[in-house]
Motif scaffolding. Structure first.
Motif, PDB file in Angstrom:
ATOM      1  N   LEU A  58      -2.843   2.647  -4.389  1.00 24.93           N
ATOM      2  CA  LEU A  58      -4.037   2.034  -4.964  1.00 24.93           C
ATOM      3  C   LEU A  58      -5.278   2.860  -4.662  1.00 24.93           C
ATOM      4  CD1 LEU A  58      -3.353  -1.723  -4.205  1.00 24.93           C
ATOM      5  CD2 LEU A  58      -3.757  -0.763  -6.472  1.00 24.93           C
ATOM      6  N   ARG A  59      -5.404   3.337  -3.405  1.00 22.30           N
ATOM      7  CA  ARG A  59      -6.566   4.146  -3.050  1.00 22.30           C
ATOM      8  C   ARG A  59      -6.579   5.456  -3.836  1.00 22.30           C
ATOM      9  NH1 ARG A  59      -4.860   3.149   2.458  1.00 22.30           N
ATOM     10  NH2 ARG A  59      -5.869   1.287   3.279  1.00 22.30           N
TER      11      ARG A  59
ATOM     12  N   GLU B   7       9.187  -4.651  -5.605  1.00 21.65           N
ATOM     13  CA  GLU B   7      10.006  -4.543  -4.381  1.00 21.65           C
ATOM     14  C   GLU B   7       9.400  -5.377  -3.258  1.00 21.65           C
ATOM     15  OE1 GLU B   7      10.892  -0.498  -3.235  1.00 21.65           O
ATOM     16  OE2 GLU B   7      10.949   0.131  -5.326  1.00 21.65           O
ATOM     17  N   LEU B   8       8.071  -5.311  -3.130  1.00 21.84           N
ATOM     18  CA  LEU B   8       7.409  -6.091  -2.083  1.00 21.84           C
ATOM     19  C   LEU B   8       7.571  -7.581  -2.346  1.00 21.84           C
ATOM     20  CD1 LEU B   8       5.665  -6.027   0.459  1.00 21.84           C
ATOM     21  CD2 LEU B   8       3.641  -5.938  -1.017  1.00 21.84           C
ATOM     22  N   ALA B   9       7.390  -8.002  -3.593  1.00 19.98           N
ATOM     23  CA  ALA B   9       7.546  -9.420  -3.933  1.00 19.98           C
ATOM     24  C   ALA B   9       8.956  -9.901  -3.636  1.00 19.98           C
ATOM     25  CB  ALA B   9       7.194  -9.638  -5.400  1.00 19.98           C
ATOM     26  N   ALA B  10       9.970  -9.062  -3.925  1.00 22.64           N
ATOM     27  CA  ALA B  10      11.360  -9.444  -3.659  1.00 22.64           C
ATOM     28  C   ALA B  10      11.618  -9.638  -2.174  1.00 22.64           C
ATOM     29  CB  ALA B  10      12.302  -8.384  -4.229  1.00 22.64           C
TER      30      ALA B  10
ATOM     31  N   HIS C 273       1.680  -0.006   3.468  1.00 21.37           N
ATOM     32  CA  HIS C 273       0.895   1.228   3.568  1.00 21.37           C
ATOM     33  C   HIS C 273       1.063   2.095   2.317  1.00 21.37           C
ATOM     34  CE1 HIS C 273       0.302   1.338   8.232  1.00 21.37           C
ATOM     35  NE2 HIS C 273      -0.325   0.349   7.637  1.00 21.37           N
ATOM     36  N   SER C 274       2.284   2.221   1.837  1.00 25.51           N
ATOM     37  CA  SER C 274       2.497   3.047   0.642  1.00 25.51           C
ATOM     38  C   SER C 274       1.831   2.423  -0.581  1.00 25.51           C
ATOM     39  CB  SER C 274       3.999   3.238   0.400  1.00 25.51           C
ATOM     40  OG  SER C 274       4.638   2.002   0.125  1.00 25.51           O
TER      41      SER C 274
ATOM     42  N   ALA D 153       5.135   3.269 -11.411  1.00 24.36           N
ATOM     43  CA  ALA D 153       5.582   3.379 -10.019  1.00 24.36           C
ATOM     44  C   ALA D 153       4.941   2.290  -9.166  1.00 24.36           C
ATOM     45  CB  ALA D 153       5.238   4.755  -9.463  1.00 24.36           C
ATOM     46  N   LEU D 154       3.666   1.996  -9.445  1.00 25.05           N
ATOM     47  CA  LEU D 154       2.990   0.945  -8.697  1.00 25.05           C
ATOM     48  C   LEU D 154       3.617  -0.409  -8.987  1.00 25.05           C
ATOM     49  CD1 LEU D 154       0.697   0.000  -6.871  1.00 25.05           C
ATOM     50  CD2 LEU D 154      -0.798  -0.051  -8.879  1.00 25.05           C
TER      51      LEU D 154
END
Length: 911
Positions: free
Chosen positions: A616-617, A639-642, A610-611, A632-633
């Protein structure tokens, strides 16, 4: 006395003029003048005052007070010696007692009123009383008696020339027929009632008949049609100022959207229903809408808000005396606490729910709550208490348990076996539970589970897969996991038709509609005995026929060995799944299988996704040149990939040789920009390997169920469509660039870009490029569409085309978005095109900038012209945009959807 009598008459006239349209105002006027008018009135006039008071209270849904007022009116008319008016009091009294669940008293009042009205020779009042008796028998699951009383009422009203009343009773007869699964007869009566009311200029009654027609569509599981009808009814109700119908339409839309798995839209509709019902004082309907909103929020991961809503609805149902819905709310609260890791609280709440269902004498729900309670107690470490629950369950469940109860009981027994260390027995029981789901519920009744807190039919598959995974049986885990998915490809909806049950035999559809109607009717009951289904239930009388019909729609199974052989030597496939609030994954290469049962907890995953999407939006509101550095993106993507990608890559020993990555996403992973995720060495996925997102293995690999396409046409030209509607200035340059790369392609542009011309040429084209407007409709994914010069072309029109295309590019907004139903495939434009024969679909996950899209497509088609495969051309184009420091919003949303081999398409089609 005459003055006081006149005051009573004036009060009666004033309140009568207000009570139907403004019951709250009528109550205020009545309260101010009732005492004075009553003191000076004769007994008969006092009876009229008390009866009018009861009518107003009934309009305000204050059934307890209304029943008391009707009884006071009866006593005053008895003192006045007026048997006719005393008998008329029974009409409203029966209705009030029915809503209170005091059915024996209601039957007694009806019998007394019928005797009095027959003696008074009042056929009109007898007809109205017969109609309310029919409602009472309908509520008691005695449709034969209900039909008898309804038909008596209709005959009497027609003899009296009251066609409006007769049409309203026809609607009640239709309600009763729908309870019996006779939907076609019910539909005919509703249509007759609508015409009669419209001819007599009663628009509210005509609109109510249309509302009931939408209900029949709902019973027949034509959900998209019901949604469309309810939306039109709400619009007309708004224009005519009928607020109650607006509220009910929103409530039913929320339930239908929950059954479709469209949780965000369901939450919106439920909130609308809550607001409207609160303004009208519809306490029961508001509480029901709170439950639907809570379920949507629970599925969206907003459990704190869901718990608050459930607690409010529980208080309301308790005050109403509705034991069944009180129990449902308790099951909901228990589910939320359980998901939050507190099985002790869940066990206490399930115990309370069980007592509510016992009070309502709803044996099926009581046993279902026992099954859940046994599992909760096992998780608390209370094995003896759990065994006691299972013993009670076996004693009470009877010889013919419902599909839901069978499923939950098997799940509870499997949990007990696993808790005792008997994994072999746990596997056997879970396989039986999975078989129950596949054999029956996944075809007809599965959608009912999505609008309740009782669970999902796919649970035994996931539980068994997790069990096999922990035991190191990876192939068995993969096959079990996939067996619980892709149910929409089982049978008639494989062709993309929006009305899935329509091709099942009429008797089966009627049986399903009958059970659904009974279930909805039972849910409105308070504490009363619920009679069992009649012995002449269709399924009970034709068990072998039902089994033959449902098992005759076989699921295409996924075998681990066949899946491995289908992969290229340098390809890695990662199949994700969510179970018990945890994300897991199975990695597959040609050489091996590897799996992890736990990668990340679902709440943390949802928060990350969600964050990420929010950021992105947010960039979309800033001009491209002014967007700040996306450091930051990039951190969020890393972090998500990890969390979700690197562990699965590490499990595959062949990762170092991987040149192609196939992702089968689950839950929120369907929306993330996979191409922009970094690998452990810092390179992006799009920079180092071809990528394809597989929208369900069942859909991707069931090629035999797709139309064959006109592969015999030689020399057919690729098809390029430019449909900008005069609004997208870069569509024409984009398509010119495609034609520069491939001058032999046929162009449809401007007025030539019609839907009919596209449908004529598309089946023969080796590949297709569409540039223009697209729209995604979550509430009706089969109506997601592409805009042509003459009209919108909907997804369901594309599913049966018989395409020969190696790929279809949809250079338009939101064309990769889809409704991902629980345990099923993606529903939307990509699904329609894949079912239509396309080998891959290149599309966008979000709204895309016109100029940025044209630049990306130019790079893609230059790559294709140079001889690259589609996956490599897309990856190269995205890598180039990243190297040019373009924001991921402008390039990472495009994704290739299809089977694991979709990324290799390109060369043969170009040649």
């Amino acid at each position: 006395m005459a003055t006081d009598a006149t005051a009573a008459d004036r009060l009666l006239e004033r309140v009568e003029s207000l009570r139907r349209g403004q019951p709250a105002r009528a109550w205020q006027v009545l309260g101010r003048g009732f005492g004075k008018a009553h003191r000076g009135a004769v007994p008969a006039k006092r009876g009229e005052l008390w009866r009018l008071r009861a009518h107003v209270l009934r309009s305000l849904r204050r059934s307890h007070a209304a029943a008391h007022a009707y009884r006071r009116a009866e006593r005053w008319f008895e003192r006045a010696g007026d048997a006719r008016e005393r008998g008329r009091c029974a009409i409203g009294l029966v209705d009030s007692l029915m809503y209170l669940g005091r059915y024996d008293e209601a039957l007694e009042a009806a019998s007394r009123g019928r005797r009095l009205l027959a003696r008074a020779h009042d056929p009109g009042a007898l007809a109205r009383l017969a109609n309310n008796e029919g409602n009472l028998f309908h509520r008691l699951d005695r449709p034969d008696r209900a039909l008898e009383r309804y038909r008596d009422a209709r005959r009497a009203l027609r003899r009296a020339g009251d066609e409006r009343g007769a049409a309203m009773v026809s609607g009640n007869i239709a309600n009763c027929l729908s309870l019996l699964g006779r939907s076609a007869e019910a539909r005919r009566l509703y249509l007759e009632a609508e015409r009669a009311h419209a001819t007599a200029n009663f628009p509210l009654d005509a609109l109510r008949a249309r509302y009931n027609l939408a209900y029949v569509d709902f019973l027949d599981q034509h959900h998209e049609s019901a949604l469309e009808s309810l939306g039109a009814i709400a619009d007309e109700a708004r224009s005519r100022s009928y607020p109650s119908l607006m509220a009910l339409a929103a409530l039913d839309r929320a339930e239908i959207l929950l059954r479709m798995g469209v949780h965000e839209e369901a939450l919106t509709e439920a909130q609308i229903a809550i607001h409207r019902c609160a303004g009208l004082g519809l306490t029961y309907e508001r509480a029901k809408a709170e439950v639907f909103a809570a379920l949507a929020e629970h599925r969206l991961g907003r459990r704190a808000s869901a718990r608050q809503r459930l607690e409010r609805s529980l208080a309301a149902f308790h005050a109403e005396g509705n034991a069944v819905w009180s129990g449902e709310a308790l099951v909901g609260v228990a589910t939320v606490w359980w998901r939050d890791g507190n099985p002790r609280a869940a066990a206490a709440l399930l115990g309370a729910a069980r007592r509510r269902f016992a009070l309502a004498r709803d044996g099926e729900r009581e046993c279902c709550s026992l099954a859940l309670l046994a599992r909760a107690r096992l998780e608390c470490g209370r094995r003896k208490a759990a065994e006691q629950c299972l013993d009670d369950l076996h004693r009470r469940s009877g010889r013919r348990p419902s599909p839901r109860l069978r499923h939950l009981a098997l799940a509870a027994e499997a949990s007990a076996a696993r808790s005792s260390g008997d994994l072999a027995r746990a596997r056997r029981l879970l396989r039986r539970a999975a078989s129950e789901a596949e054999r029956l519920a996944s075809r007809i009744l599965d959608e009912q589970w999505r609008s309740t807190f009782w669970g999902e039919w796919g649970w035994p598959h996931l539980e068994l897969a997790a069990l096999e995974l922990r035991a190191g049986r990876i192939a068995e885990a993969l096959e079990t996991l996939e067996a619980g998915r892709g149910r929409a490809l089982i049978g008639p909806s494989a062709a993309g038709a929006p009305s899935r049950p329509a091709r099942l035999p009429k008797a089966v559809r009627g049986w399903a509609a009958r059970h659904l109607a009974r279930e909805r009717d039972r849910m409105s009951r308070s504490a009363t005995e619920v009679p069992p289904l009649p012995a002449r239930d269709w399924a009970a009388g034709h068990p072998s026929t039902l089994r033959r019909v449902l098992e005759g729609l076989p699921a295409r199974s996924i075998r681990a060995e066949a899946l491995r052989r289908s992969l290229a030597g340098d390809q890695l496939l990662i199949d994700y799944f969510l179970h018990q609030g945890v994300l897991g994954a199975i990695a597959v290469t040609r050489q091996e299988l590897a799996g992890r049962a736990e990668l990340v907890r679902e709440p943390r995953l949802v928060e990350f996704v969600h964050s990420l999407l929010f950021e992105l939006r947010g960039a979309a509101f800033t001009p491209a040149r002014e967007r700040p550095d996306s450091g930051a993106l990039r951190e969020r993507l890393a972090e998500l990939a990890a969390l979700i990608l690197w562990p699965a890559l590490g499990d595959a020993r062949a990762f170092g040789q991987t040149r192609s990555l196939a992702i089968v996403p689950a839950g929120p992973l369907a929306r993330i920009p996979w191409a922009a995720l970094p690998l452990p060495d810092g390179r992006l996925v799009c920079e180092s390997m071809d990528l394809v997102v597989v929208p369900g293995l069942r859909l991707a690999m069931a090629k035999a169920s797709r139309p064959a396409g006109d592969v015999g046409v030689r020399g057919a030209s690729p098809l390029v469509v430019a449909s900008d509607a005069g609004e997208l200035e870069n569509v024409e340059p984009e398509t010119r660039m495609v034609l520069d790369c491939f001058p032999g392609a046929e162009l449809l542009s401007r007025e030539r870009a019609t839907a009919d011309r596209f449908l004529e040429l598309a089946p023969h084209a080796p590949w297709i490029h569409f540039a223009g407007h697209g729209i995604y409709l979550a509430e009706a994914p089969h109506q997601s569409a592409l805009r042509f010069a003459d009209r919108w072309l909907a997804a369901h029109e594309l599913a049966g085309l018989g395409l020969s295309a190696s790929w279809v590019t949809l250079s338009a907004c939101q064309t990769a978005r889809a409704l991902v139903r629980p345990g099923e495939e993606w529903f939307g434009l990509p699904r329609a095109l894949l079912l239509g024969g396309a080998q891959g679909v290149l599309a966008s996950q979000w709204d895309v900038d016109d100029r940025a899209t044209a630049r990306l497509m130019a790079d893609v088609y230059r790559g294709l012209k140079s001889g690259m495969a589609l996956g490599a051309a897309l990856g190269g184009a995205q890598a180039a945009r990243s190297a040019a420091q373009d924001h991921p919003l402008d390039w990472a949303g495009f994704v290739l959807l299809g089977g694991p081999d979709a990324a290799t398409k390109g060369m043969q089609a170009v040649q």
